[in-house]
Design a protein around this motif. Structure first.
Motif, mmCIF file in Angstrom:
data_model
loop_
_atom_site.group_PDB
_atom_site.id
_atom_site.type_symbol
_atom_site.label_atom_id
_atom_site.label_comp_id
_atom_site.label_asym_id
_atom_site.label_seq_id
_atom_site.Cartn_x
_atom_site.Cartn_y
_atom_site.Cartn_z
ATOM 1 N N GLU A 79 0.819 -1.213 0.000
ATOM 2 C CA GLU A 79 0.000 0.000 0.000
ATOM 3 C C GLU A 79 0.854 1.265 0.000
ATOM 4 N N VAL A 82 -6.743 -1.111 6.956
ATOM 5 C CA VAL A 82 -7.060 0.128 6.250
ATOM 6 C C VAL A 82 -6.741 1.339 7.117
ATOM 7 N N ALA A 83 -7.177 1.287 8.374
ATOM 8 C CA ALA A 83 -6.900 2.391 9.291
ATOM 9 C C ALA A 83 -5.403 2.532 9.535
ATOM 10 N N VAL A 140 -2.837 1.676 7.593
ATOM 11 C CA VAL A 140 -2.150 2.236 6.422
ATOM 12 C C VAL A 140 -2.433 3.730 6.292
ATOM 13 N N LYS A 141 -3.667 4.133 6.514
ATOM 14 C CA LYS A 141 -4.001 5.558 6.394
ATOM 15 C C LYS A 141 -3.235 6.392 7.410
ATOM 16 N N ILE A 142 -3.148 5.915 8.646
ATOM 17 C CA ILE A 142 -2.408 6.642 9.672
ATOM 18 C C ILE A 142 -0.937 6.771 9.278
ATOM 19 N N ARG A 162 0.342 6.581 6.207
ATOM 20 C CA ARG A 162 0.457 7.422 5.007
ATOM 21 C C ARG A 162 0.339 8.908 5.371
ATOM 22 N N ASP A 163 -0.612 9.231 6.199
ATOM 23 C CA ASP A 163 -0.806 10.639 6.586
ATOM 24 C C ASP A 163 0.437 11.190 7.290
#
Length: 255
Positions: free
Chosen positions: A33, A243-244, A246-248, A250-251
């Motif tokens: 990801e 999902v959560a 990876v988003k954390i 990435r941000d």
């Protein structure tokens, strides 16, 4: 000292280190990801997978080995993400060689002394008769005597493979003897010191690894830190709430 690794993607370098008894495959879905924006290096920690073992297998020695690997990459400061034991290694690198790390992500571990919590796992792994074992099902039945959680057994069995050097026998893809011998080294606190670079702790709300009483030791070593909690996630937060997670990551990496 050889560190085995997989790499994917292009962009800013990102080192990912798995936890105890794991391999570089454990966070591969996360790496895929993030590889759209980063050159990701998934490593086998020392004493795991196809990487060499350092003796003693201590946090400091493992961190030194990974630091040498980072220097050999010759790509400048790297971002680093470590889960559990991998987080301990990542923190130790940042504290000992802060110039090597541009950003630090620690997944569900603190820089503190822990009490032993893997005795049943180690004794269960040692009870598997690798030289006479017939199949994985038999190994799972042996592990199940002390390890109730099917998910934990499944994770451990991913590292049970045929031993190519001994036809008919099996092997663990981690140095069980050394991990057992040096286990008390692996649960020690990280060194004193300060890493002032951007740091993120990701915590599972259902995990007992990072607790409110650990805040002082975290902030004392990592003053430029923030924390994110993933609700409903335990210690395996990167798999349970991918999902959560990876988003954390990435941000934070894009800040």
């Amino acid at each position: 000292m050889t560190i085995n690794y997989q790499s994917m993607g292009e962009g800013k370098p990102l080192i990912i280190i798995h936890g105890l008894f794991g391999t570089s495959d454990n966070l591969k879905a996360v790496a895929r990801e993030l590889s759209d924006e980063h050159k990701v290096y998934l490593i086998d920690a020392p004493g795991h997978g196809d990487s060499d073992t350092v003796v003693p297998l201590s946090i400091a020695n493992m961190a030194n080995a990974v630091s040498d690997f980072i220097k050999q990459l010759n790509v400048g400061p790297v971002q680093i993400l470590g889960h559990s034991l991998g987080g301990k290694i990542a923190m130790e690198i940042a504290l000992a060689n802060p110039e090597l790390i541009s950003k630090l992500i620690v997944a569900d571990i603190a820089p503190v002394q822990y009490k032993p919590r893997h005795d049943d796992i180690i004794s269960s792994l040692q009870a598997v008769p690798l030289s006479t074992l017939e199949n994985r099902k038999d190994a799972d039945e042996i592990l199940a005597r002390k390890i109730n959680e099917p998910g934990v057994r499944s994770f451990l069995l991913k590292s049970l493979v045929r031993d190519k050097s001994k036809p008919g026998e099996w092997m663990w893809r981690f140095n069980l003897d050394q991990l057992s011998s040096d286990y008390n080294e692996l649960i020690k606190s990280n060194r004193e010191g300060t890493y002032s670079g951007p740091t993120l702790f990701i915590i599972g709300s259902e995990s007992s690894y990072v607790l409110p009483e650990h805040r002082g030791e975290i902030v004392g070593r990592f003053p430029n830190t923030k924390a994110k909690t993933i609700n409903g996630a335990g210690h395996w937060l990167h798999a349970e709430r991918s999902v959560a997670f990876v988003k954390i990551c990435r941000d934070f990496l894009s800040e």
